[in-house]
Design a protein around this motif. Structure first.
Motif, short mmCIF file in Angstrom:
data_model
loop_
_atom_site.label_atom_id
_atom_site.label_comp_id
_atom_site.label_asym_id
_atom_site.label_seq_id
_atom_site.Cartn_x
_atom_site.Cartn_y
_atom_site.Cartn_z
N GLY A 97 0.65 -1.08 0.14
CA GLY A 97 -0.10 0.20 0.04
C GLY A 97 0.74 1.28 -0.01
N GLU A 98 2.00 1.26 0.41
CA GLU A 98 2.70 2.26 0.75
C GLU A 98 3.96 2.63 -0.16
N LEU A 99 4.80 1.37 -0.36
CA LEU A 99 6.20 1.46 -0.89
C LEU A 99 5.85 1.61 -2.47
N THR A 100 6.03 2.90 -2.92
CA THR A 100 5.77 3.13 -4.48
C THR A 100 7.12 3.79 -4.79
N VAL A 101 7.26 3.83 -6.16
CA VAL A 101 8.56 4.47 -6.54
C VAL A 101 8.89 5.80 -5.99
N GLY A 102 10.10 6.17 -5.61
CA GLY A 102 10.40 7.39 -4.79
C GLY A 102 10.32 7.17 -3.27
N THR A 103 9.78 6.31 -2.87
CA THR A 103 9.47 6.06 -1.39
C THR A 103 10.92 5.83 -0.76
N CYS A 104 11.15 6.07 0.55
CA CYS A 104 12.23 6.07 1.17
C CYS A 104 12.15 4.85 2.01
N VAL A 105 12.89 4.03 2.27
CA VAL A 105 12.69 3.18 3.30
C VAL A 105 13.96 2.77 4.11
N VAL A 106 13.90 2.21 5.42
CA VAL A 106 15.11 2.05 5.94
C VAL A 106 15.38 0.32 5.78
N VAL A 107 16.54 -0.14 5.34
CA VAL A 107 16.99 -1.31 5.09
C VAL A 107 18.07 -1.94 6.00
N GLY A 108 18.08 -3.01 6.62
CA GLY A 108 19.09 -3.65 7.50
C GLY A 108 19.49 -4.82 6.81
N GLY A 109 20.65 -5.15 7.09
CA GLY A 109 21.50 -6.37 6.53
C GLY A 109 22.20 -6.04 5.30
N PRO A 110 22.59 -6.93 4.37
CA PRO A 110 21.87 -8.48 4.12
C PRO A 110 22.49 -9.18 5.20
N ARG A 111 21.68 -10.25 5.59
CA ARG A 111 22.36 -11.38 6.37
C ARG A 111 21.96 -12.56 5.59
N ASN A 112 22.62 -13.79 6.03
CA ASN A 112 22.36 -15.23 5.38
C ASN A 112 22.21 -16.25 6.26
N ASN A 113 21.05 -16.86 6.27
CA ASN A 113 20.81 -18.16 7.20
C ASN A 113 20.55 -19.21 6.25
N PHE A 114 20.58 -18.92 4.82
CA PHE A 114 20.38 -19.96 3.92
C PHE A 114 21.15 -20.03 2.88
N SER A 115 22.55 -20.16 3.12
CA SER A 115 23.63 -20.32 1.99
C SER A 115 23.72 -21.33 1.25
N LEU A 116 24.01 -21.16 0.08
CA LEU A 116 24.29 -22.30 -0.85
C LEU A 116 25.61 -23.11 -0.79
N ALA A 117 25.60 -24.38 -0.02
CA ALA A 117 26.59 -25.10 0.42
C ALA A 117 27.21 -25.52 -1.21
N PRO A 118 28.63 -25.85 -1.22
CA PRO A 118 29.14 -26.70 -2.26
C PRO A 118 28.64 -27.96 -2.68
N SER A 119 28.18 -28.16 -3.87
CA SER A 119 27.70 -29.32 -4.11
C SER A 119 27.80 -29.67 -5.54
N ARG A 120 27.80 -31.23 -5.98
CA ARG A 120 27.88 -31.27 -7.62
C ARG A 120 26.42 -30.98 -8.05
N LYS A 121 25.41 -31.28 -7.19
CA LYS A 121 23.88 -31.28 -7.74
C LYS A 121 23.37 -30.58 -6.73
N TYR A 122 22.23 -30.06 -7.21
CA TYR A 122 21.08 -29.34 -6.38
C TYR A 122 19.59 -29.69 -7.21
N LEU A 123 18.65 -29.75 -6.08
CA LEU A 123 17.41 -29.81 -6.26
C LEU A 123 16.62 -28.46 -5.28
N PHE A 124 16.26 -27.81 -6.07
CA PHE A 124 15.42 -26.63 -5.35
C PHE A 124 13.88 -26.90 -5.40
N ILE A 125 13.20 -26.69 -4.31
CA ILE A 125 11.89 -26.92 -4.15
C ILE A 125 11.39 -25.54 -3.73
#
Length: 330
Positions: A97-125
């Motif tokens: 309702g409020e975040l339109t083009v030109g709106t200012c918002v306070v952003v924190g982070g980024p942070r990652n609790n879901f990082s991509l670990a090394p692997s030969r194959k991945y299945l994303f669901i």
């Protein structure tokens, strides 16, 4: 600094860095899904992030976490996609309702609790808006030359953000779409019924879907499954009897009442702890545990991490039954 002076210094947990960002583009990614592009208001860059990361949006009266769905290679802007939730407590309703083009918002982070670990194959669901963290993961896997497939379910194609773009970019052999109103639900038996060698599973979506995926992956190798949940365990932060928390850096012992959280208790004692969601889903308030058994109620730590109990999310987790005191590195 003298030893005495050093001993007198407080050791607060650092406060999260934030920056002002502008909404520079907004479009509808699907029915009920707003796709926003943000840029730092000062014309600079966002801190570096990797696939799977999220940001905090500091909105009036609350803070919400949203996965970054754009490429980490472009730090001059980032993109998020937000589903309008009928039962929203203010986050998605405000964004839509409020975040339109030109709106200012306070952003924190980024942070990652879901990082991509090394692997030969991945299945994303992905289920519904759970597609958002997968976009950067797919890009990373593709750039690294890894084998991958995506199974993406939703109510209908019209509600499935980025479905057409993914299908066009990677083809139907790797992008499997399951709009339930048109072709049925995600076929978890076909996807997960037989463990696949050298494959990591990354899943994000509604609680019921993730619970079913967990059940199907019980026979997979330990560590193969990686989940990002929208909500913590039922009853997170609720009553479970009083207990004590010892602050190791000062020796102070605090009482945590049955209807209060560890975070409530330490904040009331004047200890600053970095926190954001207060629901056990963002990982901001993770604190090392030096002694005691924890009843983990967050949606972040893996089963292995919870068994080790080296850390806890103090916004929701508590002392386990039979444990009268936790000692924390605070």
């Amino acid at each position: 600094m003298t030893a005495q002076a050093e001993a007198d210094v407080e050791h607060p947990v650092p406060v999260s860095a934030t920056l002002d960002a502008l909404v520079v583009d907004r479009r509808e990614a699907a029915d009920g899904v707003a796709h926003l592009t943000l840029r730092p208001a000062d014309g600079g860059q966002f801190p570096a992030w990797e696939a799977g990361a999220h940001i905090d949006l500091h909105l009036p009266g609350h803070t919400r976490q949203y996965s970054i769905c754009s490429s980490p290679a472009n730090r001059g802007s980032l993109e998020i996609a937000v589903l309008r939730e009928p039962g929203s407590r203010g986050g998605s309703a405000y964004v839509h309702g409020e975040l339109t083009v030109g709106t200012c918002v306070v952003v924190g982070g980024p942070r990652n609790n879901f990082s991509l670990a090394p692997s030969r194959k991945y299945l994303f669901i992905a289920g519904g808006i759970g597609i958002t963290p997968m976009l950067a993961m797919i890009e990373a896997a593709e750039e690294a030359g890894k084998e991958w497939r995506l199974a993406y379910g939703g109510r209908s194609l019209a509600t499935m953000a980025f479905a057409h773009e993914l299908l066009e970019a990677y083809g139907p052999e790797r992008v499997l779409l399951f709009p339930s109103e048109e072709s049925g639900r995600l076929d978890l038996e076909a996807l997960l019924g037989v463990p696949r060698a050298l494959t990591l599973v990354y899943a994000c979506g509604p609680q019921r879907l993730l619970d079913a995926i967990e059940d199907y992956c019980l026979g997979w190798p330990a560590g193969a499954l990686h989940l990002e949940r929208f909500a913590a365990a039922p009853g997170a932060g609720g009553s479970a009897g009083p207990f004590e928390v010892e602050l190791a850096r000062t020796g102070e012992v605090l009482e945590v009442a049955a209807d209060r959280t560890v975070l409530d208790a330490v904040e009331e004692a004047g200890v600053r702890v970095l926190s954001s969601c207060r629901q056990g889903v963002c990982g901001t308030c993770e604190i090392p545990v030096l002694a005691g058994e924890v009843d983990h109620r967050d949606a972040i730590l893996s089963a292995e991490d919870k068994a080790r109990s080296a850390t806890m999310m103090v916004c929701v987790s508590r002392a386990a039954a039979g444990c009268s005191r936790l000692t924390l590195d605070l």
